[in-house]
Design a protein around this motif. Sequence first.
Motif, PDB file in Angstrom:
ATOM      1  N   TRP A  16       0.833  -1.212   0.000  1.00 19.05           N
ATOM      2  CA  TRP A  16       0.000   0.000   0.000  1.00 19.05           C
ATOM      3  C   TRP A  16       0.866   1.259   0.000  1.00 19.05           C
ATOM      4  O   TRP A  16       0.602   2.199  -0.750  1.00 19.05           O
ATOM      5  CB  TRP A  16      -0.900  -0.033   1.233  1.00 19.05           C
ATOM      6  N   LEU A  17       1.916   1.260   0.821  1.00 17.97           N
ATOM      7  CA  LEU A  17       2.820   2.404   0.865  1.00 17.97           C
ATOM      8  C   LEU A  17       3.498   2.606  -0.484  1.00 17.97           C
ATOM      9  O   LEU A  17       3.589   3.738  -0.996  1.00 17.97           O
ATOM     10  CB  LEU A  17       3.868   2.208   1.960  1.00 17.97           C
ATOM     11  N   ASP A  18       3.973   1.533  -1.068  1.00 15.64           N
ATOM     12  CA  ASP A  18       4.643   1.624  -2.367  1.00 15.64           C
ATOM     13  C   ASP A  18       3.690   2.104  -3.458  1.00 15.64           C
ATOM     14  O   ASP A  18       4.072   2.898  -4.325  1.00 15.64           O
ATOM     15  CB  ASP A  18       5.220   0.261  -2.764  1.00 15.64           C
ATOM     16  N   LYS A  19       2.460   1.633  -3.394  1.00 15.49           N
ATOM     17  CA  LYS A  19       1.472   2.015  -4.407  1.00 15.49           C
ATOM     18  C   LYS A  19       1.227   3.513  -4.398  1.00 15.49           C
ATOM     19  O   LYS A  19       1.246   4.162  -5.458  1.00 15.49           O
ATOM     20  CB  LYS A  19       0.162   1.269  -4.160  1.00 15.49           C
ATOM     21  N   HIS A  20       1.019   4.073  -3.218  1.00 18.85           N
ATOM     22  CA  HIS A  20       0.687   5.497  -3.152  1.00 18.85           C
ATOM     23  C   HIS A  20       1.894   6.374  -3.455  1.00 18.85           C
ATOM     24  O   HIS A  20       1.753   7.423  -4.081  1.00 18.85           O
ATOM     25  CB  HIS A  20       0.065   5.823  -1.797  1.00 18.85           C
ATOM     26  N   LYS A  21       3.074   5.936  -3.048  1.00 16.15           N
ATOM     27  CA  LYS A  21       4.259   6.694  -3.420  1.00 16.15           C
ATOM     28  C   LYS A  21       4.462   6.626  -4.925  1.00 16.15           C
ATOM     29  O   LYS A  21       4.791   7.629  -5.567  1.00 16.15           O
ATOM     30  CB  LYS A  21       5.490   6.151  -2.690  1.00 16.15           C
ATOM     31  N   GLY A  22       4.237   5.448  -5.509  1.00 15.60           N
ATOM     32  CA  GLY A  22       4.380   5.302  -6.953  1.00 15.60           C
ATOM     33  C   GLY A  22       3.391   6.155  -7.718  1.00 15.60           C
ATOM     34  O   GLY A  22       3.739   6.770  -8.738  1.00 15.60           O
ATOM     35  N   ASN A  23       2.144   6.216  -7.238  1.00 10.16           N
ATOM     36  CA  ASN A  23       1.136   7.049  -7.896  1.00 10.16           C
ATOM     37  C   ASN A  23       1.530   8.518  -7.857  1.00 10.16           C
ATOM     38  O   ASN A  23       1.375   9.250  -8.849  1.00 10.16           O
ATOM     39  CB  ASN A  23      -0.223   6.858  -7.222  1.00 10.16           C
ATOM     40  N   LEU A  24       2.042   8.962  -6.704  1.00 12.19           N
ATOM     41  CA  LEU A  24       2.471  10.352  -6.585  1.00 12.19           C
ATOM     42  C   LEU A  24       3.676  10.638  -7.476  1.00 12.19           C
ATOM     43  O   LEU A  24       3.755  11.699  -8.109  1.00 12.19           O
ATOM     44  CB  LEU A  24       2.804  10.673  -5.133  1.00 12.19           C
ATOM     45  N   MET A  25       4.611   9.693  -7.539  1.00  9.96           N
ATOM     46  CA  MET A  25       5.784   9.880  -8.396  1.00  9.96           C
ATOM     47  C   MET A  25       5.368  10.019  -9.858  1.00  9.96           C
ATOM     48  O   MET A  25       5.905  10.862 -10.591  1.00  9.96           O
ATOM     49  CB  MET A  25       6.752   8.709  -8.236  1.00  9.96           C
ATOM     50  N   SER A  26       4.412   9.212 -10.293  1.00  9.53           N
ATOM     51  CA  SER A  26       3.934   9.301 -11.673  1.00  9.53           C
ATOM     52  C   SER A  26       3.284  10.645 -11.949  1.00  9.53           C
ATOM     53  O   SER A  26       3.483  11.255 -13.009  1.00  9.53           O
ATOM     54  CB  SER A  26       2.936   8.165 -11.955  1.00  9.53           C
ATOM     55  N   LEU A  27       2.519  11.133 -10.979  1.00  4.08           N
ATOM     56  CA  LEU A  27       1.869  12.430 -11.144  1.00  4.08           C
ATOM     57  C   LEU A  27       2.893  13.554 -11.199  1.00  4.08           C
ATOM     58  O   LEU A  27       2.809  14.452 -12.053  1.00  4.08           O
ATOM     59  CB  LEU A  27       0.892  12.664  -9.988  1.00  4.08           C
ATOM     60  N   VAL A  28       3.876  13.511 -10.301  1.00  4.20           N
ATOM     61  CA  VAL A  28       4.918  14.539 -10.289  1.00  4.20           C
ATOM     62  C   VAL A  28       5.722  14.497 -11.594  1.00  4.20           C
ATOM     63  O   VAL A  28       6.082  15.536 -12.149  1.00  4.20           O
ATOM     64  CB  VAL A  28       5.839  14.364  -9.070  1.00  4.20           C
ATOM     65  N   ALA A  29       5.994  13.294 -12.091  1.00  4.40           N
ATOM     66  CA  ALA A  29       6.728  13.170 -13.345  1.00  4.40           C
ATOM     67  C   ALA A  29       5.964  13.799 -14.498  1.00  4.40           C
ATOM     68  O   ALA A  29       6.560  14.416 -15.397  1.00  4.40           O
ATOM     69  CB  ALA A  29       7.011  11.691 -13.635  1.00  4.40           C
ATOM     70  N   ARG A  30       4.649  13.671 -14.490  1.00  2.00           N
ATOM     71  CA  ARG A  30       3.831  14.343 -15.506  1.00  2.00           C
ATOM     72  C   ARG A  30       4.002  15.852 -15.418  1.00  2.00           C
ATOM     73  O   ARG A  30       4.082  16.542 -16.431  1.00  2.00           O
ATOM     74  CB  ARG A  30       2.360  13.986 -15.323  1.00  2.00           C
ATOM     75  N   ARG A  31       4.062  16.349 -14.205  1.00  2.00           N
ATOM     76  CA  ARG A  31       4.207  17.797 -13.988  1.00  2.00           C
ATOM     77  C   ARG A  31       5.589  18.279 -14.447  1.00  2.00           C
ATOM     78  O   ARG A  31       5.710  19.317 -15.113  1.00  2.00           O
ATOM     79  CB  ARG A  31       3.997  18.095 -12.504  1.00  2.00           C
ATOM     80  N   LEU A  32       6.636  17.547 -14.089  1.00  2.00           N
ATOM     81  CA  LEU A  32       7.994  18.025 -14.330  1.00  2.00           C
ATOM     82  C   LEU A  32       8.482  17.772 -15.745  1.00  2.00           C
ATOM     83  O   LEU A  32       9.388  18.462 -16.221  1.00  2.00           O
ATOM     84  CB  LEU A  32       8.946  17.369 -13.326  1.00  2.00           C
ATOM     85  N   GLY A  33       7.906  16.786 -16.419  1.00  2.00           N
ATOM     86  CA  GLY A  33       8.279  16.527 -17.804  1.00  2.00           C
ATOM     87  C   GLY A  33       9.641  15.855 -17.942  1.00  2.00           C
ATOM     88  O   GLY A  33      10.220  15.352 -16.972  1.00  2.00           O
ATOM     89  N   ASP A  34      10.157  15.878 -19.171  1.00  2.00           N
ATOM     90  CA  ASP A  34      11.461  15.272 -19.449  1.00  2.00           C
ATOM     91  C   ASP A  34      12.585  16.124 -18.870  1.00  2.00           C
ATOM     92  O   ASP A  34      12.481  17.345 -18.801  1.00  2.00           O
ATOM     93  CB  ASP A  34      11.653  15.127 -20.960  1.00  2.00           C
ATOM     94  N   ASP A  35      13.662  15.443 -18.479  1.00  2.00           N
ATOM     95  CA  ASP A  35      14.841  16.107 -17.920  1.00  2.00           C
ATOM     96  C   ASP A  35      14.444  17.091 -16.813  1.00  2.00           C
ATOM     97  O   ASP A  35      14.742  18.296 -16.881  1.00  2.00           O
ATOM     98  CB  ASP A  35      15.608  16.839 -19.030  1.00  2.00           C
ATOM     99  N   PRO A  36      13.772  16.610 -15.762  1.00  2.00           N
ATOM    100  CA  PRO A  36      13.250  17.510 -14.717  1.00  2.00           C
ATOM    101  C   PRO A  36      14.361  18.127 -13.881  1.00  2.00           C
ATOM    102  O   PRO A  36      15.427  17.547 -13.695  1.00  2.00           O
ATOM    103  CB  PRO A  36      12.381  16.591 -13.867  1.00  2.00           C
ATOM    104  N   ALA A  37      14.073  19.314 -13.362  1.00  2.00           N
ATOM    105  CA  ALA A  37      15.028  20.001 -12.491  1.00  2.00           C
ATOM    106  C   ALA A  37      15.053  19.370 -11.103  1.00  2.00           C
ATOM    107  O   ALA A  37      16.013  19.550 -10.354  1.00  2.00           O
ATOM    108  CB  ALA A  37      14.673  21.477 -12.389  1.00  2.00           C
ATOM    109  N   HIS A  38      13.983  18.660 -10.736  1.00  2.00           N
ATOM    110  CA  HIS A  38      13.897  18.013  -9.426  1.00  2.00           C
ATOM    111  C   HIS A  38      13.531  16.548  -9.625  1.00  2.00           C
ATOM    112  O   HIS A  38      12.850  16.183 -10.595  1.00  2.00           O
ATOM    113  CB  HIS A  38      12.844  18.691  -8.550  1.00  2.00           C
ATOM    114  N   SER A  39      13.962  15.730  -8.702  1.00  2.00           N
ATOM    115  CA  SER A  39      13.644  14.308  -8.768  1.00  2.00           C
ATOM    116  C   SER A  39      12.169  14.080  -8.428  1.00  2.00           C
ATOM    117  O   SER A  39      11.703  14.522  -7.367  1.00  2.00           O
ATOM    118  CB  SER A  39      14.518  13.529  -7.781  1.00  2.00           C
TER     119      SER A  39
END
Length: 225
Positions: free
Chosen positions: A157-180
């Motif tokens: 459950w912890l991994d799932k929600h962190k993974g979902n948030l990471m995917s959402l943040v990656a959508r926001r930051l795009g390619d070659d993001p300034a932040h991890s």
Amino acid sequence: MQEVESARDLADPADTRPVDESAPSIAELVGALGLRERKKRARRDALIDATHRLVDRDGLDAVTVEAICEAAGVSVRTFFNYFETKDDAVLGHATYPIDPLIEDEFASGGPTGHLVTDLEHLVGSLLDAAPPGRARLAKGLAIAAQEPRLLARHLAWLDKHKGNLMSLVARRLGDDPAHSPETVASLALFLTHATFVRWESAGGEGDVRVHLHTVLGELRALLAD
């Protein structure tokens, strides 16, 4: 029985509210939302408490969703509005849904265009489904310590929600993001947890979001020191 009476008390007022010809004020809308969220949390906590009582008495494998619902005085349909499985009810796992509109807004660079401010807005959505209090979480983890499958469920459950948030943040930051994306997602989870702890320490009453801005301000001051 007492559980049924409590469940009736927690009925959504929107289902029986009379039609009002006049438009409600913003303050009334905010107040109604706060009341609705408090009732949802109380109903969820009642389901967790009923689950813990039954597991203590009968053992995990013998407890059914139907028995939990009977003890809490709610329908099976209501149970699945809060938990995916019986195991999630033991552990107090909220579904942590993020409003799709808020999710899309964040991914597209909104609502302000400033990452930390927008992250605060996103975390506010997570806080609408804040986890139960420490005593319930501790009870759930104590049961999990005797049931290996529950520990596995908790980690997944912890991994799932962190993974979902990471995917959402990656959508926001795009390619070659300034932040991890992992760092930003971890920050969102930290803010959610720290705000909830602050809310609980203040008595666990009122809107949990009120404490989010304070926690974020303290974090900003700490990093600027």
